[in-house]
Design an enzyme around this catalytic site. Structure first.
Site, PDB file in Angstrom:
ATOM      1  N   SER A 190       0.833  -1.201   0.000  1.00 49.46           N
ATOM      2  CA  SER A 190       0.000   0.000   0.000  1.00 49.46           C
ATOM      3  C   SER A 190       0.867   1.250   0.000  1.00 49.46           C
ATOM      4  O   SER A 190       1.986   1.242   0.548  1.00 49.46           O
ATOM      5  CB  SER A 190      -0.867  -0.017   1.260  1.00 49.46           C
ATOM      6  OG  SER A 190      -1.434   1.246   1.494  1.00 49.46           O
ATOM      7  N   TYR A 224      -1.453   0.023  10.374  1.00 48.02           N
ATOM      8  CA  TYR A 224      -1.768  -0.604   9.082  1.00 48.02           C
ATOM      9  C   TYR A 224      -0.566  -0.488   8.122  1.00 48.02           C
ATOM     10  O   TYR A 224      -0.102  -1.483   7.559  1.00 48.02           O
ATOM     11  CB  TYR A 224      -3.013   0.046   8.462  1.00 48.02           C
ATOM     12  CG  TYR A 224      -3.239  -0.370   7.030  1.00 48.02           C
ATOM     13  CD1 TYR A 224      -3.654  -1.667   6.722  1.00 48.02           C
ATOM     14  CD2 TYR A 224      -3.011   0.513   5.976  1.00 48.02           C
ATOM     15  CE1 TYR A 224      -3.838  -2.058   5.393  1.00 48.02           C
ATOM     16  CE2 TYR A 224      -3.191   0.125   4.662  1.00 48.02           C
ATOM     17  CZ  TYR A 224      -3.607  -1.153   4.369  1.00 48.02           C
ATOM     18  OH  TYR A 224      -3.780  -1.552   3.058  1.00 48.02           O
ATOM     19  N   LYS A 231       2.099  -3.422   6.460  1.00 49.19           N
ATOM     20  CA  LYS A 231       2.389  -3.601   5.030  1.00 49.19           C
ATOM     21  C   LYS A 231       3.900  -3.522   4.767  1.00 49.19           C
ATOM     22  O   LYS A 231       4.437  -4.287   3.972  1.00 49.19           O
ATOM     23  CB  LYS A 231       1.635  -2.552   4.199  1.00 49.19           C
ATOM     24  CG  LYS A 231       0.125  -2.775   4.171  1.00 49.19           C
ATOM     25  CD  LYS A 231      -0.209  -4.092   3.469  1.00 49.19           C
ATOM     26  CE  LYS A 231      -1.683  -4.396   3.470  1.00 49.19           C
ATOM     27  NZ  LYS A 231      -2.011  -5.669   2.826  1.00 49.19           N
TER      28      LYS A 231
HETATM   29  N1  NAD Z   1      -8.929  -0.767  -0.987  1.00 51.34           N
HETATM   30  C1  NAD Z   1      -7.852  -0.003  -1.037  1.00 51.34           C
HETATM   31  O1  NAD Z   1      -7.935   1.212  -1.325  1.00 51.34           O
HETATM   32  C2  NAD Z   1      -6.465  -0.590  -0.774  1.00 51.34           C
HETATM   33  C3  NAD Z   1      -5.340   0.238  -0.918  1.00 51.34           C
HETATM   34  C4  NAD Z   1      -4.077  -0.319  -0.683  1.00 51.34           C
HETATM   35  C5  NAD Z   1      -3.942  -1.658  -0.348  1.00 51.34           C
HETATM   36  N2  NAD Z   1      -5.057  -2.425  -0.201  1.00 51.34           N
HETATM   37  C6  NAD Z   1      -4.878  -3.854   0.154  1.00 51.34           C
HETATM   38  O2  NAD Z   1      -5.560  -4.654  -0.790  1.00 51.34           O
HETATM   39  C7  NAD Z   1      -5.987  -5.885  -0.197  1.00 51.34           C
HETATM   40  C8  NAD Z   1      -7.448  -6.128  -0.502  1.00 51.34           C
HETATM   41  O3  NAD Z   1      -8.215  -5.026  -0.023  1.00 51.34           O
HETATM   42  P1  NAD Z   1      -9.762  -4.857  -0.368  1.00 51.34           P
HETATM   43  O4  NAD Z   1     -10.000  -3.384  -0.524  1.00 51.34           O
HETATM   44  O5  NAD Z   1     -10.157  -5.771  -1.465  1.00 51.34           O
HETATM   45  O6  NAD Z   1     -10.400  -5.321   1.029  1.00 51.34           O
HETATM   46  P2  NAD Z   1     -11.565  -6.382   1.330  1.00 51.34           P
HETATM   47  O7  NAD Z   1     -11.835  -6.283   2.792  1.00 51.34           O
HETATM   48  O8  NAD Z   1     -12.704  -6.186   0.377  1.00 51.34           O
HETATM   49  O9  NAD Z   1     -10.860  -7.765   0.986  1.00 51.34           O
HETATM   50  C9  NAD Z   1     -10.057  -8.489   1.902  1.00 51.34           C
HETATM   51  C10 NAD Z   1     -10.420  -9.959   1.733  1.00 51.34           C
HETATM   52  O10 NAD Z   1      -9.556 -10.737   2.553  1.00 51.34           O
HETATM   53  C11 NAD Z   1     -10.352 -11.643   3.332  1.00 51.34           C
HETATM   54  N3  NAD Z   1      -9.610 -11.859   4.573  1.00 51.34           N
HETATM   55  C12 NAD Z   1      -9.337 -10.955   5.552  1.00 51.34           C
HETATM   56  N4  NAD Z   1      -8.611 -11.529   6.523  1.00 51.34           N
HETATM   57  C13 NAD Z   1      -8.393 -12.825   6.147  1.00 51.34           C
HETATM   58  C14 NAD Z   1      -7.704 -13.933   6.720  1.00 51.34           C
HETATM   59  N5  NAD Z   1      -7.098 -13.827   7.903  1.00 51.34           N
HETATM   60  N6  NAD Z   1      -7.690 -15.107   6.049  1.00 51.34           N
HETATM   61  C15 NAD Z   1      -8.319 -15.234   4.847  1.00 51.34           C
HETATM   62  N7  NAD Z   1      -9.010 -14.227   4.267  1.00 51.34           N
HETATM   63  C16 NAD Z   1      -9.040 -13.037   4.906  1.00 51.34           C
HETATM   64  C17 NAD Z   1     -11.685 -10.951   3.520  1.00 51.34           C
HETATM   65  O11 NAD Z   1     -12.753 -11.838   3.782  1.00 51.34           O
HETATM   66  C18 NAD Z   1     -11.848 -10.261   2.161  1.00 51.34           C
HETATM   67  O12 NAD Z   1     -12.456 -11.118   1.209  1.00 51.34           O
HETATM   68  C19 NAD Z   1      -5.648  -5.746   1.293  1.00 51.34           C
HETATM   69  O13 NAD Z   1      -4.422  -6.410   1.524  1.00 51.34           O
HETATM   70  C20 NAD Z   1      -5.495  -4.250   1.485  1.00 51.34           C
HETATM   71  O14 NAD Z   1      -4.651  -3.951   2.564  1.00 51.34           O
HETATM   72  C21 NAD Z   1      -6.317  -1.934  -0.407  1.00 51.34           C
END
Ligand code: NAD
Length: 326
Positions: free
Chosen positions: A118, A144, A148
């Site tokens: 991130s 957070y 990362k």
């Molecule tokens: N959305 C953003 O703007 C953004 C920006 C930078 C990084 N990210 C990263 O992208 C990734 C996905 O984010 P997202 O926005 O799709 O979030 P999200 O919450 O929609 O997706 C996360 C998924 O991981 C699953 N999950 C969580 N903990 C788990 C575990 N311990 N074991 C198995 N499954 C688990 C959840 O059920 C969910 O399906 C994350 O790593 C997040 O940190 C997101």
């Protein structure tokens, strides 16, 4: 080659699974459904329900499905929550990654590993203009962001020790949807937060308008989730083509848009005209963070294709599916 997509039932993960399928790659989703939605997983893609913390279950999924590469998106992602519950974030994001890597290296079947990082790893960039390259020092401002950055270190160290080919992708501000049913259902990012206000016929909020930016509001680099998903396909292929790689890449557009500028576009594209109110600055919000996307272009031959209007209109279609009165 079969890819295990952890978090593949989540907002971004589901887009990655769809993009991989469209590119002809076989995938298996591994997700504990804590925030994921099973209906996002396409027909024909197996869904294994479990936590990445459960190393035995992960190892079984890796061998049962003859997995040869992993894309790890499963994580907790809310900055404010991470400040209140740091140990929960360290457990899920750092210990979860450690358990996953241990299963991957113990089974030995996977040769490639793509990690969701991130822009939060940068914190407030020391570069005045806000443009960050992958060599800009990382000073995360939240637990957070720390999880990362620690994750990147762990992934890189494991690659060096075992020969696993690795890529850490530093996503900037993700928005949009490939189609309404894949849209983000949370309201922790700017675009859905503004939608929520407009739907309630309330003015959206700007946190601080006295930043040293052209209109005084924070500047961010927004990336369409479809472009982001394609970056994963490109990264997966780059790792497969050249074993032993160790990539860290910004995934953004290289273009800053202010919070006020985004709100203006959201108002215009959704047929609203609600001027924002100004709330105090939030602690820890950097003024200006924009990706240099040059390294991703050079290493992956990848470049974002969609602008903010596409992000807003596709996200709005997803929002209206869940909020038919909007
Ligand atoms: N959305 C953003 O703007 C953004 C920006 C930078 C990084 N990210 C990263 O992208 C990734 C996905 O984010 P997202 O926005 O799709 O979030 P999200 O919450 O929609 O997706 C996360 C998924 O991981 C699953 N999950 C969580 N903990 C788990 C575990 N311990 N074991 C198995 N499954 C688990 C959840 O059920 C969910 O399906 C994350 O790593 C997040 O940190 C997101």
């Amino acid at each position: 080659m079969t890819w295990l997509i952890t978090g593949g039932a989540g907002y971004i993960g589901a887009h990655v699974v769809h993009a991989m399928a469209e590119a002809g790659e076989r995938t298996v989703v591994y997700d504990d459904l804590s925030s994921g939605i099973p209906d996002r997983v396409p027909d024909g893609v197996p869904l294994v329900v479990g936590s990445v913390l459960d190393g035995e279950r992960v190892a079984r999924a890796l061998t049962d499905h003859e997995v040869t590469g992993v894309v790890h998106l499963a994580a907790k992602k809310q900055v404010a929550e991470s400040v209140e519950r740091p140990l929960h974030y360290y457990r899920e994001n750092v210990e979860g990654l450690r358990a996953l890597l241990e299963a991957v290296t113990a089974t030995g079947s996977a040769s490639s590993f793509v990690f969701s990082s991130s822009a939060a790893v940068y914190g407030t960039p020391s570069t005045g203009a806000g443009l960050v390259t992958e060599d800009t020092p990382c000073l995360p401002m939240s637990p957070y962001g720390e999880t990362k950055l620690a994750g990147e270190w762990m992934v890189r160290a494991t690659g060096r020790a075992t020969g696993l080919s690795t890529a850490s992708l530093r996503y900037f501000n993700v928005a949009g949807a490939a189609r309404p049913e894949l849209a983000d259902t949370g309201v922790s990012n700017l675009v859905p937060m503004v939608f929520e206000k407009l739907t309630a016929n309330e003015p959206p909020r700007v946190f601080g308008d006295d930043y040293p930016t052209p209109d005084g509001t924070c500047v961010r680099d927004y990336i369409h989730v479809v472009d982001l998903a394609e970056a994963h396909v490109a990264a997966a292929r780059a790792l497969r083509a050249a074993p032993g790689r160790d990539l860290t890449l910004n995934i953004g557009r290289g273009e800053g848009v202010s919070v006020r500028g985004m709100i203006d576009r959201i108002n215009a594209l959704t047929g609203h005209d609600l001027a924002p109110t100004v709330a105090p600055r939030r602690p820890g919000d950097p003024a200006n963070v924009v990706a240099s996307a040059d390294r991703a272009a050079a290493e992956l031959g990848w470049k974002a294709r969609h602008g903010v209007d596409d992000m807003i209109t596709s996200a709005w279609a997803g929002w209206r599916r869940l909020h038919p009165g909007a």
